[in-house]
Design an enzyme around this catalytic site. Structure first.
Site, PDB file in Angstrom:
ATOM      1  N   ASP A 192      42.127  38.642  38.168  1.00  0.00           N
ATOM      2  CA  ASP A 192      42.554  38.751  39.553  1.00  0.00           C
ATOM      3  C   ASP A 192      43.944  38.119  39.644  1.00  0.00           C
ATOM      4  O   ASP A 192      44.350  37.362  38.748  1.00  0.00           O
ATOM      5  CB  ASP A 192      41.556  38.015  40.448  1.00  0.00           C
ATOM      6  CG  ASP A 192      41.986  37.965  41.892  1.00  0.00           C
ATOM      7  OD1 ASP A 192      42.440  38.985  42.415  1.00  0.00           O
ATOM      8  OD2 ASP A 192      41.901  36.869  42.492  1.00  0.00           O
ATOM      9  N   ASP A 194      45.905  37.147  43.135  1.00  0.00           N
ATOM     10  CA  ASP A 194      46.081  36.177  44.216  1.00  0.00           C
ATOM     11  C   ASP A 194      45.122  34.997  44.055  1.00  0.00           C
ATOM     12  O   ASP A 194      43.905  35.182  43.898  1.00  0.00           O
ATOM     13  CB  ASP A 194      45.839  36.841  45.576  1.00  0.00           C
ATOM     14  CG  ASP A 194      46.935  37.840  45.931  1.00  0.00           C
ATOM     15  OD1 ASP A 194      47.948  37.876  45.219  1.00  0.00           O
ATOM     16  OD2 ASP A 194      46.767  38.579  46.914  1.00  0.00           O
ATOM     17  N   SER A 280      43.872  43.855  41.141  1.00  0.00           N
ATOM     18  CA  SER A 280      44.155  43.080  42.341  1.00  0.00           C
ATOM     19  C   SER A 280      43.924  43.882  43.611  1.00  0.00           C
ATOM     20  O   SER A 280      44.170  45.093  43.656  1.00  0.00           O
ATOM     21  CB  SER A 280      45.612  42.604  42.297  1.00  0.00           C
ATOM     22  OG  SER A 280      45.977  41.975  43.505  1.00  0.00           O
TER      23      SER A 280
END
Length: 413
Positions: A192, A194, A280
């Protein structure tokens, strides 16, 4: 494999007499050479060797076949110990080491700091499940303390469940992997972005340009806790960005901060042939540039619609949501020619859960409680390079490789 000049391959019967020779004391140059030379004089066969040095203190154990002249053998080894300033002990028995029990696993414990009470509770938990700790070694001392325990006799899945609960009680991270040959297979790491690879959320950084940062952050938090469908929350948040100039994407990218240890982790595992992918719920306009910067092999993300130099407040194409992340992981594994069992997934939010479950090793990194409780493995120290200790790589090996490549010793960005 070489064999004796006679062509006879030596074998050891389970009831054959053996001797365990142990030397302990201050480490010094030449100890191993002197010990093996003394053993050679008695015509014994070496069956097993273990050596450990901790802060200048040596423990060297050698299991050998029993010599013909036991009194002379023991006297010579005692003389070697006195000569080298070491304590010498000989224990007689039969056969090789007892076979390790089924259910072998690698247990990695991370702490900052790592306290004795946590280790006491964890080792007790291993014992309750019928496990035996065959070996303990330190993987790293900073920025976290990491140790690895090789455990036999306990089911790896049961170990993970039990030890994760204990670790959480003591503020210590625990990861369990089955100790088999597949653990060494080439791997794919899917991350991932963020709040995992980078600090903060890109959409909130963009929202700052639209003056709606707090409103967007509130929706993001609800989605990450699993209280709101991700796709719906994404459309709601992106709608707030309508009219933001496209140049804001450049500003956001220039101000990104990678999670401490991110470059070190990627650099280290790339040396070993690992592939990397980013998946993402963020935006391709940022993710693609990160992938180029970090030499990432694959990526999947959402695309912001841009017209006349400004964001329209809409997303183009299918949303990369919770299910989409797991699908992307499987797709990347197929493209890389890597079995899904040999993939590692790292994420922090509820929309990462399917991806973490699909991977061979799913790691909740500084995750929300919902994610941490459902993931098999969690890492709660703020350093991404702590992940490499779960792969069996030590801090010393990282530093040696960096020194050879003239790379920075410590990387904090």
């Amino acid at each position: 494999m070489s064999t004796p000049a006679s062509g006879h391959v030596p074998t050891l019967h389970l009831t054959a007499p053996t001797a365990l020779v142990t030397f302990s004391g201050p480490d010094r140059s030449g100890v191993s050479t002197r010990v093996f030379s003394a053993l050679d004089a008695h015509g014994v066969e070496v069956i097993d060797v273990e050596q450990l040095v901790v802060r200048g203190r040596l423990v060297l154990s050698v299991l050998v076949t029993t010599p013909d002249d036991v009194p002379a053998f023991e006297a010579d080894l005692a003389a070697v110990g006195a000569e080298m300033g070491l304590e010498a002990e000989v224990v007689h028995g039969t056969g090789d080491n007892r076979p390790r029990r089924v259910g072998r696993a690698q247990v990695v414990v991370l702490g900052a700091p790592l306290m004795p009470d946590a280790l006491a509770a964890l080792t007790q938990g291993i014992g309750r499940l019928g496990g035996n700790i065959d070996r303990i070694v330190r993987m790293a001392r900073y920025p976290v303390t990491a140790i690895r325990m090789e455990v036999s006799g306990a089911d790896p899945d049961a170990l993970q469940s039990e030890l994760a609960t204990i670790g959480h009680q003591y503020g210590t991270d625990v990861a369990v992997q089955e100790h088999g040959i597949l653990r060494h297979a080439q791997r794919l790491v899917v991350m991932d972005v963020d709040s995992t690879l980078i600090q903060g959320e890109v959409i909130e950084m963009l929202a700052a340009h639209a003056g709606c940062e707090q409103a967007v952050a509130a929706v993001t938090e609800r989605a990450m806790r699993g209280e709101l469908d991700f796709a719906a929350s994404l459309h709601e948040r992106v709608a707030q960005l309508r009219g933001v100039p496209e140049s804001a994407l450049d500003d956001v990218y220039r101000n990104l901060e990678f999670t401490p240890g991110a470059r070190t982790m990627i650099r280290t595992l790339k040396r070993l042939g690992y592939r990397f992918a980013l998946v993402s719920g963020g935006f391709t306009q940022i993710i693609e540039r990160i992938a180029d910067d970090l030499d990432i092999d694959y990526f999947a993300a959402n695309e912001l619609e841009v017209q006349d130099g400004a964001l329209t407040g809409r997303v183009v194409g299918r949303v990369v949501d919770r299910a989409g992340k797991a699908t992307a992981l499987r797709d990347f594994a197929g493209r890389a020619g890597i079995n899904v069992r040999n993939t590692v997934a790292i994420g922090d939010g509820a929309n990462d859960l399917d991806m973490l479950a699909a991977a061979g090793l799913g790691i909740a990194f500084n995750a929300k409680p919902l994610v941490r409780d459902q993931a098999r493995t969690s890492v709660n120290v703020p350093y991404l390079d702590a992940i490499i200790y779960l792969m069996g790589i030590t801090r010393e090996e990282v530093e040696a490789a960096d020194a050879a490549d003239a790379a920075p010793r410590v990387e904090w960005r």
